[in-house]
Design a protein around this motif. Structure first.
Motif: not given
Length: 466
Positions: A4, A158, A176, A180-181, A183, A186, A189, A192, A378, A392
């Motif tokens: 990411a 995030g 990414h 997306h990864l 918290d 995430s 989302c 994904l 996450h 993940t």
């Protein structure tokens, strides 16, 4: 490795790609990928009712061009224009394909199959304007597909600050993004889906956050050589458990005793040691180790456990009750707090850590000069150099008493087997999550069941089945 990148790096890579392509080609690639993902979600286009929430930027343009493709396949597509400006070419394409656009929210039929969130993209600020909030409220309950990121989240950290979209599916482009990864963004989302835009890795630069994939875990997992013996494979020691929390010792040993090392030692109260060896007859007593797991269920004895383990000069996994006794740098070791424990260590509120776990994990790793594994939806693994990996794997059912004890034992075993602390923590977290998914099978689980499934997950990963 899933990587990411920061917004500025993504924009630089996109500019480089656009310089090498015909005008508008990059947006067409994005729109085609977005339309394909929506079609897959809907199971077809003909007769489906699609609403585009369109903001003023290229994110709205992606939505409009994708809407034109969907309309051309027989979907009924409408666009709610949430700004005085809209991507002109995309708007023309939508209308030419039979779609319609309006700025009147009340004119729209709330009976929809999907809402496409093209409100703001990676350049947007956290939060949403009142018009966007009103539109989302009107169509609450309709599946949402976000374009690149859920609108309203902080893409580079995030964090969530104000109203935001909660997507069922996020279709992102090129690479990414941190949100997306990490918290809490995430969790907004949904699933994904990455659309490859052909961005140059060199132009993207270093990733801000990475996530291990099965091939990475397969490469890192320790495995015995042809002349291995129990000592050369590594010996992990566990100092855990107390009269109040005897089960924590059993669970930490269960996480360590999964076959990844040649020997597990347990040091603790005699009554607990007897119970541990009854459950795990191969576990032995005090002696030399390559790593210690310290603290699960330690209670009032946790400070002594930590001091005795530190005296051996080997890497440590410091968990649970022992965390409150960390009073200085612990190079070569791993701390495994949840948000509440890290908050207590740093003297802040738990809600602050939960709102910005990436920053706090990095700060803690620098402060104690060691790897910090911050458990959460996450889990984040940060090292003193600033590297971060997000886990993940896993399921919500993993939020159960004792799961952290199993994880601590597993990470300790990987340390003793020779992995560097950063790899031991991130591989351990990945395997732990994958084992929980297998143990859960879509339903409730207990921590002990997670430990039982670790060998099978390792076996399948090494065989390329993960």
């Amino acid at each position: 490795m899933l990587r990411a990148h920061a917004v500025d790096d993504v924009r630089r890579a996109e500019r480089a790609a656009m310089d090498a392509l015909a005008d508008g080609a990059l947006m067409q690639r994005a729109a085609a990928g977005l339309a394909a993902a929506v079609l897959d979600l809907l199971g077809g286009a003909y007769g489906r009712r699609v609403l585009l929430l369109v903001g003023p930027g290229d994110n709205g343009g992606d939505a409009l061009w994708a809407g034109a493709r969907l309309a051309g396949r027989g979907a009924r597509v409408e666009a709610l224009l949430l700004s005085e400006r809209a991507h002109e070419a995309g708007l023309r394409a939508l209308r030419s394909a039979g779609g319609r656009a309006t700025r009147d929210l009340d004119a729209l039929d709330p009976a929809l199959d999907v809402v496409v969130d093209g409100i703001v993209g990676i350049g947007g600020r956290p939060g949403l304007d009142p018009a966007s909030v009103a539109a989302l409220e009107r169509f609450a309950g309709v599946p949402v597909v976000s374009v690149d990121v859920p609108s309203g989240v902080d893409v580079d950290t995030g964090r969530l600050d104000g109203p935001h979209v909660r997507a069922d599916l996020t279709v992102t482009f090129g690479t990414h993004k941190v949100a997306h990864l990490v918290d809490p963004a995430s969790a907004a989302c949904g699933a994904l889906h990455l659309v490859d835009l052909g961005l140059d890795d060199e132009a993207l630069g270093e990733a801000v956050v990475a996530a291990l994939q099965p091939d990475d875990v397969r490469r890192l997992l320790p495995r015995p050589g042809p002349f291995a013996q129990k000592y050369s494979r590594g010996v992990v020691g566990v100092r855990a458990g107390s009269g109040t929390y005897p089960g924590a010792a059993l669970l930490a040993v269960a996480g360590a005793d999964t076959g990844l090392v040649g020997m597990v030692r347990y040091v603790g109260p005699d009554a607990i040691a007897h119970t541990v060896r009854s459950a795990h007859p191969e576990v032995v007593g005090a002696g030399r180790v390559q790593a210690w797991v310290v603290g699960p269920g330690g209670g009032d004895d946790a400070a002594t456990m930590l001091a005795e383990a530190r005296a051996d000069g080997v890497p440590l996994v410091v968990d649970a009750d022992a965390l409150q006794h960390v009073d200085g740098p612990l190079p070569g070791s791993v701390l495994t707090p949840h948000a509440g424990e890290l908050a207590a260590m740093l003297g802040v509120e738990r809600t602050e850590v939960e709102a910005a776990p990436l920053g706090f994990a990095r700060d803690a790793a620098a402060r104690w000069d060691c790897v910090v594994l911050l458990k959460g939806h996450h889990t984040l693994v940060a090292d003193p150099a600033g590297r971060v990996r997000a886990t993940t794997t896993g399921v919500p059912w993993l939020a159960t008493a004792g799961a952290g004890d199993v994880l601590a034992g597993l990470v300790g075993a990987l340390l003793a087997a020779g992995l560097e602390p950063y790899d031991a923590a991130s591989v351990g977290s990945w395997v732990h999550g994958a084992a929980a998914t297998r143990a859960s099978a879509g339903g409730p689980l207990t921590a002990g069941r997670v430990a039982v499934h670790i060998p099978q997950v390792v076996r399948e990963t090494l065989a390329g089945l993960g």
